[in-house]
Structure formats: C-alpha cells, structure tokens
Write a protein that holds these residues in place. Structure first.
Motif, mmCIF file in Angstrom:
data_model
loop_
_atom_site.group_PDB
_atom_site.id
_atom_site.type_symbol
_atom_site.label_atom_id
_atom_site.label_comp_id
_atom_site.label_asym_id
_atom_site.label_seq_id
_atom_site.Cartn_x
_atom_site.Cartn_y
_atom_site.Cartn_z
ATOM 1 N N ILE A 1 -0.272 -11.594 -0.759
ATOM 2 C CA ILE A 1 -0.886 -11.317 0.670
ATOM 3 C C ILE A 1 0.082 -10.306 1.475
ATOM 4 O O ILE A 1 1.190 -10.086 0.824
ATOM 5 N N GLY A 2 -0.767 -9.552 2.139
ATOM 6 C CA GLY A 2 0.167 -8.569 3.060
ATOM 7 C C GLY A 2 -0.933 -7.454 3.524
ATOM 8 O O GLY A 2 -2.193 -7.875 3.658
ATOM 9 N N ILE A 3 -0.405 -6.258 3.926
ATOM 10 C CA ILE A 3 -1.130 -5.405 4.601
ATOM 11 C C ILE A 3 -1.019 -3.977 3.798
ATOM 12 O O ILE A 3 0.001 -3.480 3.551
ATOM 13 N N HIS A 4 -2.442 -3.698 3.350
ATOM 14 C CA HIS A 4 -2.411 -2.381 2.712
ATOM 15 C C HIS A 4 -2.376 -1.412 3.367
ATOM 16 O O HIS A 4 -2.988 -1.540 4.531
ATOM 17 N N PRO A 5 -1.826 -0.322 2.918
ATOM 18 C CA PRO A 5 -1.985 0.965 3.970
ATOM 19 C C PRO A 5 -3.035 1.401 4.463
ATOM 20 O O PRO A 5 -3.189 1.913 5.744
ATOM 21 N N ARG A 6 -4.262 1.290 3.886
ATOM 22 C CA ARG A 6 -5.669 1.619 4.366
ATOM 23 C C ARG A 6 -5.996 0.666 5.403
ATOM 24 O O ARG A 6 -7.119 0.781 5.892
ATOM 25 N N CYS A 7 -5.586 -0.506 5.521
ATOM 26 C CA CYS A 7 -5.891 -1.654 6.288
ATOM 27 C C CYS A 7 -5.047 -2.282 7.595
ATOM 28 O O CYS A 7 -4.792 -3.389 7.692
ATOM 29 N N ASP B 1 -1.601 -4.439 16.150
ATOM 30 C CA ASP B 1 -0.551 -5.756 16.340
ATOM 31 C C ASP B 1 -0.334 -6.298 15.199
ATOM 32 O O ASP B 1 -0.429 -7.567 14.965
ATOM 33 N N TRP B 2 -0.089 -5.448 14.168
ATOM 34 C CA TRP B 2 0.326 -5.981 12.694
ATOM 35 C C TRP B 2 1.373 -6.771 12.449
ATOM 36 O O TRP B 2 1.356 -7.752 11.410
ATOM 37 N N GLN B 3 2.246 -6.943 13.630
ATOM 38 C CA GLN B 3 3.375 -7.834 13.220
ATOM 39 C C GLN B 3 2.800 -9.341 13.194
ATOM 40 O O GLN B 3 3.556 -10.327 12.464
ATOM 41 N N GLU C 1 -0.119 5.188 1.635
ATOM 42 C CA GLU C 1 -1.176 5.975 1.171
ATOM 43 C C GLU C 1 -1.094 7.487 1.686
ATOM 44 O O GLU C 1 -1.205 8.381 0.725
ATOM 45 N N ASP C 2 -1.186 7.643 2.940
ATOM 46 C CA ASP C 2 -0.676 9.160 3.423
ATOM 47 C C ASP C 2 0.803 9.258 3.683
ATOM 48 O O ASP C 2 1.000 10.553 3.810
ATOM 49 N N GLU D 1 3.223 5.496 10.824
ATOM 50 C CA GLU D 1 2.910 3.734 10.987
ATOM 51 C C GLU D 1 2.874 3.130 9.652
ATOM 52 O O GLU D 1 3.374 2.038 9.555
ATOM 53 N N GLU D 2 2.409 4.016 8.696
ATOM 54 C CA GLU D 2 2.408 3.236 7.036
ATOM 55 C C GLU D 2 3.853 2.926 6.673
ATOM 56 O O GLU D 2 4.043 2.050 6.191
ATOM 57 N N ARG D 3 4.767 4.026 6.984
ATOM 58 C CA ARG D 3 6.171 3.727 6.683
ATOM 59 C C ARG D 3 6.737 2.707 7.318
ATOM 60 O O ARG D 3 7.286 1.658 6.753
ATOM 61 N N GLU D 4 6.384 2.434 8.541
ATOM 62 C CA GLU D 4 6.969 1.292 9.577
ATOM 63 C C GLU D 4 6.540 -0.117 8.998
ATOM 64 O O GLU D 4 7.251 -1.014 8.804
ATOM 65 N N VAL D 5 5.093 -0.126 8.753
ATOM 66 C CA VAL D 5 4.620 -1.235 7.988
ATOM 67 C C VAL D 5 5.157 -1.650 6.750
ATOM 68 O O VAL D 5 5.387 -2.886 6.255
#
Lengths: 243, 243
Positions: free
Chosen positions: B71-77, B81-83, B104-105, B109-113
């Motif tokens: 489980i987790g957050i895929h970079p395309r999703c 408020d993802w925290q 993905e790109d 934001e992706e890098r932070e997540v």
C-alpha cells in the motif's frame, strides 16, 4: 448484433473479459457503482463515480465495448456523511442512471439513503437502478415499493432489478420496469425465458450482474440465443436509459 | 510448483483470471496500490489500502491464490493532503510492503511524496516497491537513487522495479534488489533470461505487472519455463518480502 447488458460491475472484469463479451455481441453495458468493502469516507464514492465515468468507459473502448455508468450508493456501501456523495452526484454529469441503489436488510439507514437517492433521481429526471437482495427478496421489495410510493417516484424511471419468478408480477403491475438477472444464484436462462413468455417483453430488461465474483459474462447472449427476443436484450434498454 | 508474482494489480483482473494464474503455478502474488484516475481525496487511497488488504486477499483465496498487499501512493495518484494517507499507513497493519511508490515525471511533488514514503518504510522497517517509468527510465532512476541516498534507505529493503537491460547494473551495484517485469512494452522473456545470465540471480525478482490493461498474466510462469530458475520466481521474493 448488439446486445446490452444493463447491469455489470466492469471493475471486477479484466479488459480481456470485456473484449470477450463484446466479441460475443455484448457491445454496450451499464456499469453500476458498488464498493466491495464498506467505505470509511464519502470521498471514496465520489472518486469511484469519477472512475466509473472516466476510466471504465475508456477501458471499455479498448475492449470494443461502449460502457455507460450508473453512480450512487449501494446499500452495502453506505459511508458516514453520505449526503456529500449525493451533493456531488447532483453537481456532476456523464452518467445515465443513479445506481445501483436499494435495500439490502431494510434498516432505517438504508431506507433513508434510498429515499434521498430516489428524490435526487426524480429531481434530475434520470432513471434509477434499484437492487433487490437475495435474502428476503419479497419482504424487502415490499419496503422498497413503499419508499417509491412515498416519494411519488415516476414509474417510467424505475428499474427494479434482480427479480425472481415470484416478484416480477407485482413490479410490472405497479408500472415499473423489471430487471431480470441471468446468473447462477439468480435466474437461469430457462427461468428468464419463462418470465418473458408469461409476462410479455414490454418492460423487462435483461442483465448479468457480472463483476467481482465468478460469474457468467455471456448470460445476456445466452438469453438472446435461447429466445431471440430483441426487446429484453436491447430495445427496452435503449428506451429506458436513452442509450 | 509455487511461483510468486511480486507485482500485480489484482483489482484489474477477474477472479477467473486469478484462478488461471494459480492453476499455472502462480499461487502467491503481491498486489500493489494504484488508482487509475488521480484521486480527488486522500480518503480514497485510505479505503483503497483497506480494500487491498481485506477484499483482494479474500478474492485471491476464492481463486486459490495467496494475495499479499503493498500500500502507498503511486506517483500518478498523488491526492491533495497526501500526508493523511501516510498517517493512516503508519497506524495500519496487514500489508507486506509500501508500494508501488516512485517517480513518474520526477516533479518536486513526486520527489517529496517518494521521500516521505521511503522515510516511513525505513521507520517501519518494511520493504518498498519502487516503480521506474517507461519514459526517461535512466534519468528518472538517477533521481530516485538520489532520494534513496538522501534518506539513507536500507539497501535490503529496496526493490527497484521495471528495470530495463540498461538499468539493472546500477541498481545491483548500489546494493538494491532489482525487479524484472516480463510484459509486452517492458521485458520479453528472452531479455529477462539474458539479464539473469549476465547479472546472476542473487537479487533479481520477477513480476508481470498484470492489471488494468491487457497483459500477460502468465509471464512469471513463462520465465520459469524458459530458465528453470527458482530464485528469481520464488525464493528471492520469499526472502525479500518475508512471505
């Protein structure tokens, strides 16, 4: 040949399955909202509605199937603060029906959620796909009919689904459309044919309810092969859903 | 024979498909979190995590397949408020890995997540399944490795997935595990065999990534048939995921 399966859960079917259906003539379908666990949040059903109207039709296109969507709150998936889902639906577009809705156990909460969704469908002037459960089908149908009466729901917008041989008469006599679900555990092809012969094909609409569980994806095709009736497997659906 | 497919999206496969996999020896799999549209709310991914750990293993059992969950957050999703999703994951149990995560790109934001999720996996001492994209694979892998370095992520907990023939070397040299995804558009069976022959089977783990799109569900079986290697299709996965 184009057949319409008016009640599927395309999310439970792979793209190869959808292609298999399309190659067997089932070139249109309506995918109905259902979440396979009870969601903890209304937001989950809002994103589900977006998924059903954006992603699933796209997946259908890849499989050669035209997928339309019904969105709403199934009685087994009522989240907290469910009114938020209805507010979203009212503000949204791109779906052909509210569904599947209905009663499962007939609890006060289920009745309240069904009533609110029927009032919304009436206000928006769009059809409602109304589930009836496997257990206590006749008693729960009676409670469902009371709610339809209470909100003066337009007969021409109500499809009461998953009828048994025993419930079709009262549904048709009340002026509603009757869904006949051909699937192990629901109706056999033979029972569906018997219902068509006994009650006529005027307001009967076929479907498979294929989805998350093992199921016969080609049920609507098999019904067509058995009786050759075009109304029950296509024309009535075109008229009822305007698709 | 038990083969393990370490990266599937079981949600995109029907129960009949899962049975077909199990009947062909793929009796264990890890289903990875992905939402096929960008969710509007973090709650959607929280309920998705519940679905992947409650409903999908149950569906697997019906098909004769042991399904574990990542489980987790895929970079395309990435939702707003993802925290909140990470807070839920930290409080939750019943999953074997954080995944799939990654870039993905390669946006900020992706890098932070990704960074936050790697910090969480490290804190929880569980593996992470780290996606690499089709486009700009080598450049994005470089950015991914920088983040792994920045958080001092333990090598034995990182599975960097969807390697190409060109990326395996650097992943293994850095001490991480390397996922080889056998699938049209990713690796052919022949390419996967070549990678095993060239780099050894010590830290390679096979998967199919079968899911929402048309895909070869039996890819891991075909790889096993082609090379007979037990580590890449089972033993390494048992060790890495403790399953």
């Amino acid at each position: 040949m184009t057949l319409i399966d008016t009640h599927i859960h395309s999310e439970g079917r792979s793209v190869e399955d959808l292609r298999h259906m399309a190659e067997n003539g089932i070139k249109k379908a309506i995918t109905c909202a259902f979440y396979p666990i009870r969601p903890g949040f209304p937001e989950t059903l809002i994103d589900l509605a977006r998924k059903l109207t954006e992603f699933e039709p796209e997946r259908g296109r890849k499989a050669g199937m035209e997928i339309h969507s019904a969105i709403g709150i199934h009685p087994r998936c009522i989240p907290p603060d469910w009114q938020r889902v209805l507010d979203f639906i009212e503000s949204y577009s791109g779906y052909v029906a509210i569904g599947e809705v209905g009663l499962e156990d007939g609890s006060d909460e289920e009745r309240e959620v069904l009533k609110a969704q029927l009032q919304l469908a009436k206000k928006l002037d769009i059809p409602a796909i109304i589930h009836t459960p496997r257990k206590n089908k006749e008693a729960i149908l009676e409670k469902t009919l009371e709610i339809l009466d209470a909100v003066s729901f337009p007969e021409e917008l109500a499809l009461i689904d998953h009828n048994s041989v025993g419930t079709v008469r009262v549904v048709l006599e009340k002026g509603y459309w009757a869904g006949i679900t051909v699937q192990p555990g629901k109706l056999s092809v033979g029972e569906a044919v018997m219902i068509i012969e006994e009650f006529g094909d005027d307001r009967l609409i076929a479907n498979s309810d294929t989805g998350f569980s093992e199921s016969d994806m080609l049920a609507v095709r098999k019904l067509h092969d058995a009786c050759g009736n075009e109304r029950v497997v296509r024309k009535n659906a075109e008229r009822f859903f305007k698709i």
